[in-house]
Write a protein that holds these residues in place. Sequence first.
Motif, PDB file in Angstrom:
ATOM      1  N   SER A   1      43.438  42.585  43.312  1.00  7.47           N
ATOM      2  CA  SER A   1      43.868  43.790  42.580  1.00  7.47           C
ATOM      3  C   SER A   1      45.317  43.671  42.140  1.00  7.47           C
ATOM      4  O   SER A   1      45.673  44.046  41.022  1.00  7.47           O
TER       5      SER A   1
ATOM      6  N   LYS B   1      45.522  41.196  39.180  1.00  2.00           N
ATOM      7  CA  LYS B   1      45.051  41.814  37.931  1.00  2.00           C
ATOM      8  C   LYS B   1      46.077  42.815  37.408  1.00  2.00           C
ATOM      9  O   LYS B   1      46.315  42.912  36.208  1.00  2.00           O
TER      10      LYS B   1
ATOM     11  N   ASN C   1      45.045  51.585  45.817  1.00  2.00           N
ATOM     12  CA  ASN C   1      43.602  51.405  45.924  1.00  2.00           C
ATOM     13  C   ASN C   1      43.160  51.654  47.366  1.00  2.00           C
ATOM     14  O   ASN C   1      43.937  51.464  48.301  1.00  2.00           O
TER      15      ASN C   1
ATOM     16  N   ASP D   1      45.396  57.129  42.573  1.00  2.00           N
ATOM     17  CA  ASP D   1      44.531  56.094  42.000  1.00  2.00           C
ATOM     18  C   ASP D   1      43.873  56.665  40.753  1.00  2.00           C
ATOM     19  O   ASP D   1      43.068  57.595  40.843  1.00  2.00           O
TER      20      ASP D   1
ATOM     21  N   ALA E   1      49.952  47.119  42.202  1.00  2.00           N
ATOM     22  CA  ALA E   1      48.840  47.706  42.968  1.00  2.00           C
ATOM     23  C   ALA E   1      49.023  47.396  44.443  1.00  2.00           C
ATOM     24  O   ALA E   1      49.544  46.347  44.817  1.00  2.00           O
TER      25      ALA E   1
ATOM     26  N   ARG F   1      40.569  41.373  48.437  1.00  2.00           N
ATOM     27  CA  ARG F   1      40.501  42.376  47.367  1.00  2.00           C
ATOM     28  C   ARG F   1      41.901  42.857  46.996  1.00  2.00           C
ATOM     29  O   ARG F   1      42.210  43.068  45.818  1.00  2.00           O
TER      30      ARG F   1
ATOM     31  N   THR G   1      46.807  48.193  48.347  1.00  2.00           N
ATOM     32  CA  THR G   1      45.512  48.621  48.886  1.00  2.00           C
ATOM     33  C   THR G   1      45.647  49.174  50.301  1.00  2.00           C
ATOM     34  O   THR G   1      46.423  48.652  51.107  1.00  2.00           O
TER      35      THR G   1
END
Length: 572
Positions: free
Chosen positions: A415, A418, A296, A345, A426, A411, A428
Amino acid sequence: MKLELSLHASKLKNVAGAFKGTSDPFAVVTQIATTKGAKPKVLGKTEVMKNTLNPQWVKIFEIDHELGSPVKLAVSIYDEVRKSDNKFMGSAVFDIDELLGARGNTKAKQLKTKGTLFATVRKAKGSGLLRIKMRGIKLKNVEGWVGKSDPFFELSRKTDTAGGLTWDNVFRSETVKNNLNPDWQPATIELSKLCGGDLDAPIKISVFDYESKGGHVTMGSFETTVNGLIQGSQTKHEFPLTQKGKNVGSILVVQASVSGVSQDISEPMSKTAIVEQPNTGDYNFVDYVSGGCELNVMIAIDFTGSNGDPRIPGTLHYLHREEPMVRNDYEKAIASIVSILSKYDSDQMYPVVGFGAKYGGVVRHCFQCGPDAEVRGVEGVLEAYHKTFSSGLIMSGPTVFTEVIETAAIRAKQSALKASERKAQAYTILLILTDGAVSDPSATAEAIRRVDDAPLSIVIVGVGNADFSSMQFLDDNHRAGQRDLVQFVEFHKHSHNSVELTSETLKEVPNQVVGHFKSRSIAPLPAVKAIDDEIMVEPEEEEIDLALDIKDDKIVITGGGDCWVDGFNASR
């Protein structure tokens, strides 16, 4: 990163000609020149697959790749014509980053001429060579009453994927005509392709009866290991060949040896005492993205007053509305970096925030750019950036990153959580674009240390000609036992070449990704296996400008092969 590329195709156009049977396709792989001054390079050609329009080539190509340095490969397919010119059957270009970011590391492209070409990449493991010579003994004839079988053998590696264990062919021998006691020529196979450098990994040897029309008939198979082959050659052991549980002959390994590996295998492994060691996982970036780890991206843009009045030409935020083909340095950095990361992504939805501007008289150090919380792709990021100037902001100061960093860390953790709930992974990447040094380097460094546990990398690009010497402090400032999650790059040093910028900016990300997961003993998920019918076939493209002169095994590029990557103008 060392990668392996494999190819197969389906429903190719038959160009053999009337009453001349079916085409005999082979493929040539050429690495395209992506930067000025570079030259295209032929990586090699596959074997010829006789009488088939659905070739499953065994040949594997090794590719060197680093995140941020685009690699594009042209695959050209030809029908082999003896004593004449080979006939062109179609071509397609594959981007290695797109392959790595695709499900199952596989992409499919519709050929302009007809048919579909599939390309797959995977991590190359191990080193060294296996040299082997084998002979068949009293093989069962599957030719019928008319003649004798024409045996050849294949070597396959076992691949563990999310769909289960599968066998992938990595080598095919020559065919010995009309002989049930075939004496095949010596063969040399790279261990990285055969067993990933693991001499005790399972391999499969299968024997087939060659059929000129394709559809080769299975004559039997057996499973062993490289060490098993070596031991068999030393003891003159005959490996039983079986078919549906019945003995159909045997294989004698006349000679088997390896070279170029650190392990001494002069003695059979069965005679060696083995001490089990804990498995710490020899994983790299490719393992994680092959298991479906999503990258991400969050973009943070500096709107402090030191950027200058955006309405005045020559200032850093000036938008060339009258010259839409001209971009400022912020736009160039966004386009080049995000265009590469977007390939990893699947939804390509990104939050874009700003810092250092006033709204309602209050300085904001993390505010949403544009009307949407997330935008799609490079185009959406640029549009959100443009709309910020009509949102009523007043460019102000000081330059503070801490709130942006903390927001990105939150965030990133959300992420990852989730993703774990759906049994995925995930990570970032926060891209910060700024025109000057932070006002409080110590506070910024402390904020970075506080988010060390987040699945996060921080990439900072300095735009303009300010003195960024204090920014290097953030890049170098990590305590013993903490991972380095910051990379700082000055845009003006690479403003002449987008590939140089993205290479320098993203080069540390793969190790940062691996470092985060390893520090928490999180292994990559099993590699996703892509099934042809589930892969979305991309529409046909114009044939690439590439001329090849092919004579036997000598291939010369006689023209073309250039496809310069200008990331600064991505998403035009």
